[in-house]
Design a protein around this motif. Structure first.
Motif, PDB file in Angstrom:
ATOM      1  N   LYS A  97      49.219   4.674 123.579  1.00  0.00           N
ATOM      2  CA  LYS A  97      49.623   3.296 123.864  1.00  0.00           C
ATOM      3  C   LYS A  97      48.846   2.280 123.005  1.00  0.00           C
ATOM      4  O   LYS A  97      49.474   1.494 122.290  1.00  0.00           O
ATOM      5  CB  LYS A  97      49.437   3.013 125.357  1.00  0.00           C
ATOM      6  N   PRO A  98      47.507   2.280 123.040  1.00  0.00           N
ATOM      7  CA  PRO A  98      46.813   1.335 122.148  1.00  0.00           C
ATOM      8  C   PRO A  98      47.100   1.589 120.664  1.00  0.00           C
ATOM      9  O   PRO A  98      47.137   0.645 119.874  1.00  0.00           O
ATOM     10  CB  PRO A  98      45.323   1.526 122.483  1.00  0.00           C
ATOM     11  N   GLN A  99      47.333   2.851 120.280  1.00  0.00           N
ATOM     12  CA  GLN A  99      47.713   3.115 118.877  1.00  0.00           C
ATOM     13  C   GLN A  99      48.960   2.298 118.526  1.00  0.00           C
ATOM     14  O   GLN A  99      49.019   1.610 117.507  1.00  0.00           O
ATOM     15  CB  GLN A  99      48.038   4.602 118.675  1.00  0.00           C
ATOM     16  N   LYS A 100      49.975   2.401 119.403  1.00  0.00           N
ATOM     17  CA  LYS A 100      51.241   1.695 119.154  1.00  0.00           C
ATOM     18  C   LYS A 100      51.058   0.182 119.193  1.00  0.00           C
ATOM     19  O   LYS A 100      51.645  -0.548 118.404  1.00  0.00           O
ATOM     20  CB  LYS A 100      52.282   2.112 120.204  1.00  0.00           C
ATOM     21  N   ILE A 101      50.262  -0.282 120.162  1.00  0.00           N
ATOM     22  CA  ILE A 101      50.020  -1.737 120.289  1.00  0.00           C
ATOM     23  C   ILE A 101      49.364  -2.247 119.008  1.00  0.00           C
ATOM     24  O   ILE A 101      49.785  -3.253 118.443  1.00  0.00           O
ATOM     25  CB  ILE A 101      49.126  -2.041 121.515  1.00  0.00           C
ATOM     26  N   VAL A 102      48.345  -1.530 118.540  1.00  0.00           N
ATOM     27  CA  VAL A 102      47.615  -1.956 117.338  1.00  0.00           C
ATOM     28  C   VAL A 102      48.565  -1.999 116.140  1.00  0.00           C
ATOM     29  O   VAL A 102      48.558  -2.950 115.356  1.00  0.00           O
ATOM     30  CB  VAL A 102      46.417  -1.004 117.082  1.00  0.00           C
ATOM     31  N   GLU A 103      49.409  -1.003 116.032  1.00  0.00           N
ATOM     32  CA  GLU A 103      50.361  -0.960 114.918  1.00  0.00           C
ATOM     33  C   GLU A 103      51.299  -2.174 114.971  1.00  0.00           C
ATOM     34  O   GLU A 103      51.477  -2.890 113.982  1.00  0.00           O
ATOM     35  CB  GLU A 103      51.174   0.336 114.996  1.00  0.00           C
ATOM     36  N   GLN A 104      51.857  -2.430 116.167  1.00  0.00           N
ATOM     37  CA  GLN A 104      52.822  -3.527 116.322  1.00  0.00           C
ATOM     38  C   GLN A 104      52.154  -4.894 116.127  1.00  0.00           C
ATOM     39  O   GLN A 104      52.670  -5.755 115.411  1.00  0.00           O
ATOM     40  CB  GLN A 104      53.443  -3.441 117.719  1.00  0.00           C
ATOM     41  N   SER A 106      49.489  -5.637 114.500  1.00  0.00           N
ATOM     42  CA  SER A 106      49.105  -5.786 113.109  1.00  0.00           C
ATOM     43  C   SER A 106      50.332  -6.151 112.268  1.00  0.00           C
ATOM     44  O   SER A 106      50.271  -7.035 111.408  1.00  0.00           O
ATOM     45  CB  SER A 106      48.490  -4.470 112.651  1.00  0.00           C
ATOM     46  N   GLU A 107      51.455  -5.521 112.559  1.00  0.00           N
ATOM     47  CA  GLU A 107      52.729  -5.830 111.881  1.00  0.00           C
ATOM     48  C   GLU A 107      53.118  -7.289 112.101  1.00  0.00           C
ATOM     49  O   GLU A 107      53.662  -7.942 111.223  1.00  0.00           O
ATOM     50  CB  GLU A 107      53.861  -4.955 112.449  1.00  0.00           C
ATOM     51  N   GLU A 108      52.872  -7.772 113.331  1.00  0.00           N
ATOM     52  CA  GLU A 108      53.284  -9.132 113.687  1.00  0.00           C
ATOM     53  C   GLU A 108      52.255 -10.193 113.275  1.00  0.00           C
ATOM     54  O   GLU A 108      52.397 -11.356 113.636  1.00  0.00           O
ATOM     55  CB  GLU A 108      53.542  -9.213 115.207  1.00  0.00           C
ATOM     56  N   SER A 128      43.044   3.137 113.064  1.00  0.00           N
ATOM     57  CA  SER A 128      43.762   3.544 111.850  1.00  0.00           C
ATOM     58  C   SER A 128      45.212   3.066 111.849  1.00  0.00           C
ATOM     59  O   SER A 128      45.882   3.111 110.829  1.00  0.00           O
ATOM     60  CB  SER A 128      43.720   5.067 111.719  1.00  0.00           C
ATOM     61  N   TYR A 129      45.703   2.596 112.998  1.00  0.00           N
ATOM     62  CA  TYR A 129      47.091   2.134 113.075  1.00  0.00           C
ATOM     63  C   TYR A 129      47.253   0.664 112.673  1.00  0.00           C
ATOM     64  O   TYR A 129      48.368   0.154 112.613  1.00  0.00           O
ATOM     65  CB  TYR A 129      47.667   2.394 114.476  1.00  0.00           C
ATOM     66  N   ALA A 130      46.152  -0.015 112.382  1.00  0.00           N
ATOM     67  CA  ALA A 130      46.232  -1.423 111.964  1.00  0.00           C
ATOM     68  C   ALA A 130      46.544  -1.510 110.475  1.00  0.00           C
ATOM     69  O   ALA A 130      45.980  -0.771 109.667  1.00  0.00           O
ATOM     70  CB  ALA A 130      44.924  -2.131 112.276  1.00  0.00           C
ATOM     71  N   LYS A 131      47.465  -2.409 110.132  1.00  0.00           N
ATOM     72  CA  LYS A 131      47.848  -2.623 108.725  1.00  0.00           C
ATOM     73  C   LYS A 131      46.688  -3.300 107.986  1.00  0.00           C
ATOM     74  O   LYS A 131      46.302  -2.895 106.904  1.00  0.00           O
ATOM     75  CB  LYS A 131      49.084  -3.527 108.688  1.00  0.00           C
ATOM     76  N   GLU A 132      46.174  -4.371 108.621  1.00  0.00           N
ATOM     77  CA  GLU A 132      44.971  -5.044 108.103  1.00  0.00           C
ATOM     78  C   GLU A 132      43.792  -4.524 108.927  1.00  0.00           C
ATOM     79  O   GLU A 132      43.967  -4.183 110.091  1.00  0.00           O
ATOM     80  CB  GLU A 132      45.084  -6.561 108.279  1.00  0.00           C
ATOM     81  N   PRO A 133      42.589  -4.483 108.342  1.00  0.00           N
ATOM     82  CA  PRO A 133      41.454  -3.902 109.084  1.00  0.00           C
ATOM     83  C   PRO A 133      41.267  -4.518 110.475  1.00  0.00           C
ATOM     84  O   PRO A 133      41.236  -5.733 110.621  1.00  0.00           O
ATOM     85  CB  PRO A 133      40.245  -4.216 108.186  1.00  0.00           C
ATOM     86  N   ALA A 134      41.164  -3.652 111.475  1.00  0.00           N
ATOM     87  CA  ALA A 134      40.881  -4.110 112.840  1.00  0.00           C
ATOM     88  C   ALA A 134      39.379  -4.358 112.957  1.00  0.00           C
ATOM     89  O   ALA A 134      38.592  -3.749 112.238  1.00  0.00           O
ATOM     90  CB  ALA A 134      41.324  -3.055 113.843  1.00  0.00           C
ATOM     91  N   LYS A 151      45.878 -16.247 115.916  1.00  0.00           N
ATOM     92  CA  LYS A 151      46.542 -15.219 116.716  1.00  0.00           C
ATOM     93  C   LYS A 151      45.706 -13.943 116.751  1.00  0.00           C
ATOM     94  O   LYS A 151      45.497 -13.308 115.712  1.00  0.00           O
ATOM     95  CB  LYS A 151      47.924 -14.879 116.114  1.00  0.00           C
ATOM     96  N   VAL A 152      45.240 -13.562 117.922  1.00  0.00           N
ATOM     97  CA  VAL A 152      44.459 -12.332 118.043  1.00  0.00           C
ATOM     98  C   VAL A 152      45.015 -11.439 119.149  1.00  0.00           C
ATOM     99  O   VAL A 152      45.594 -11.928 120.126  1.00  0.00           O
ATOM    100  CB  VAL A 152      42.960 -12.598 118.351  1.00  0.00           C
ATOM    101  N   ALA A 153      44.848 -10.139 118.969  1.00  0.00           N
ATOM    102  CA  ALA A 153      45.280  -9.179 119.993  1.00  0.00           C
ATOM    103  C   ALA A 153      44.106  -8.251 120.284  1.00  0.00           C
ATOM    104  O   ALA A 153      43.453  -7.752 119.365  1.00  0.00           O
ATOM    105  CB  ALA A 153      46.473  -8.372 119.501  1.00  0.00           C
ATOM    106  N   LEU A 154      43.826  -8.069 121.572  1.00  0.00           N
ATOM    107  CA  LEU A 154      42.681  -7.242 121.980  1.00  0.00           C
ATOM    108  C   LEU A 154      43.144  -6.004 122.733  1.00  0.00           C
ATOM    109  O   LEU A 154      43.968  -6.092 123.648  1.00  0.00           O
ATOM    110  CB  LEU A 154      41.763  -8.072 122.897  1.00  0.00           C
ATOM    111  N   VAL A 155      42.615  -4.851 122.333  1.00  0.00           N
ATOM    112  CA  VAL A 155      42.788  -3.614 123.110  1.00  0.00           C
ATOM    113  C   VAL A 155      41.388  -3.042 123.352  1.00  0.00           C
ATOM    114  O   VAL A 155      40.414  -3.491 122.742  1.00  0.00           O
ATOM    115  CB  VAL A 155      43.652  -2.549 122.382  1.00  0.00           C
ATOM    116  N   SER A 156      41.327  -2.063 124.238  1.00  0.00           N
ATOM    117  CA  SER A 156      40.023  -1.472 124.550  1.00  0.00           C
ATOM    118  C   SER A 156      40.078   0.037 124.390  1.00  0.00           C
ATOM    119  O   SER A 156      41.114   0.659 124.616  1.00  0.00           O
ATOM    120  CB  SER A 156      39.650  -1.799 125.997  1.00  0.00           C
TER     121      SER A 156
END
Lengths: 274, 274
Positions: A97-104, A106-108, A128-134, A151-156
């Motif tokens: 789930k966080p892998q997918k969130i990070v990917e999305q 980062s895309e947005e 590793s799923y972030a397009k730009e460095p997380a 715009k920031v997105a946080l996962v844990s």
């Protein structure tokens, strides 16, 4: 000796699922330790011929690869798939789930922030799923070194402490226009912690069973010590010492999320026999 | 009497813009009060023939309608447009933003939460953009009556207090899986407040100029009183009383976001003449 088990302890959903997958893939190879418990890894090798490949270089073309519960970096997964190697994914769904969130995110165009430990395999796979460095941070102090964008997105990391996560979320909210807060912390770890805390207050001695290097086991041990000074951390029944039980009437047992039930049962029987 | 103006006071960007639009639309009709200042509304009527339509029923087919700074409900805007009535939008861009956010979040299945006053025209306009009913709350206590779903999005009335907004955001974070926090609070109001606080500490007497019913003016007055006990709220120079200034050496002036500069200047001259 009378024994009482914690209401919630041991294997979480993701670990159970990963072990089942490994058992169904006899002769396979896990990329990285499937879970953080050496004894269970030994059992899978001895009983099911599942070997451990420490890195992608140790994978042979005819290997059937099992992806560890913590996940692996995106490029390693792509590399395995491009080589036509058979891959079975045992990544815990709470990590997918966080892998997918990070990917999305980062895309947005969101700056992705991960609350976690950069050396932990789970964080390595998620970031590793972030397009730009997380940004991977363990505290607000580390976050203060960055200029927070609009715009920031946080996962844990799934096993982190809730309160620290919310502190970091709060900081991001104060410094951005839009903060997207995904509470990806896994409930299982906290249920084990809550149950350990409860039980530790009821017993004379507390035994925590788990890998000595397992982070969630260490956390359980710390919680138990706080509520029951006579708490001990052991890997298996061989770690028990008789003198701990002198003058004690009731013993509590808990175990980390990667501690197999067969080890816990042996510990339980040994204590009951005292 | 020596006079000192606050560093930041009076008209905000959105109010200035709305008045310019009204002046450019001589003979138009504003739907609802263009801004919260009766004297400026009177001036626009007298000098530019801009009249006030209190509701959509008071709009005639040949009217040129000016939408107020606080915005109007989505269905009213659609109704005007469907009647081929000429519409000029003077909605503050800082209000258009939460309108769009609420529309998009609602489309994407988020429960929309608005921190604001449900009787305020801005909130009425913003909440009307939600597909499913938005929750409008003024405090955490009001939020506790709801069962928070997995996905929530929070916006704020532009003139609300930051700290209360963050408290509500914090509550949502604790009770959801994904909390999307949009800090739509407008900076102008806070700059006026910060400047008023600063000035009130430097002067002997503080004069706050603004509509007696204006919410942001009332907030300024409260802040001033806290830091300068001799603070007074007036609508224009006629409200000044000589006795206030006995034994005073320096007078500070601030004004609400909807107080026109011509009123402030008259107040300033009157005080300087004391």
């Amino acid at each position: 000796m009378k024994v009482k088990l914690a209401k919630s302890f041991g294997f979480c959903f993701g670990v159970k699922r990963a072990i089942k997958i490994a058992e169904q893939n006899q002769g396979g190879a896990t990329l990285g330790a499937l879970i953080h418990n050496q004894k269970e890894i030994d059992r899978l090798r001895e009983d099911y011929g599942v070997r451990l490949a420490k890195s992608i270089e140790e994978i042979a073309p005819n290997d059937r690869v099992i992806v560890r519960t913590h996940g692996i970096p995106k490029n390693e997964l792509a590399s395995l798939k491009s080589q036509d190697i058979s891959v079975t994914d045992a990544t815990c769904p709470y990590v997918t789930k966080p892998q997918k969130i990070v990917e999305q995110m980062s895309e947005e165009g969101y700056q992705v922030v991960i609350f976690g430990d950069i050396t932990h395999p789970e964080v390595k796979s998620v970031m590793s799923y972030a397009k730009e460095p997380a940004w991977v941070v363990g505290s607000i102090q580390e976050l203060e070194e960055y200029k927070i964008p609009k715009k920031v997105a946080l996962v844990s990391q799934t096993t982190k402490q809730r309160e620290k996560f919310f502190q970091i979320a709060q900081y991001l909210m104060h410094h951005s226009y839009e903060a997207r807060i995904f509470n990806t912390i896994c409930n299982a770890t906290f249920q084990n912690q809550d149950s350990a805390k409860e039980l530790a207050q009821e017993v004379d001695i507390m035994i925590v069973v788990g890998g000595l290097t397992s982070s969630n086991t260490k956390q359980l041990f710390e919680i138990c010590k706080r509520f029951c000074p006579d708490s001990y951390l052991i890997e298996d029944e061989k770690g028990l010492e008789l003198e701990w039980f002198a003058d004690k009437e009731i013993c509590g047992i808990t175990a980390g999320a990667s501690t197999p039930d067969w080890i816990i049962q042996k510990v339980k029987s040994s204590i009951e026999a005292i």
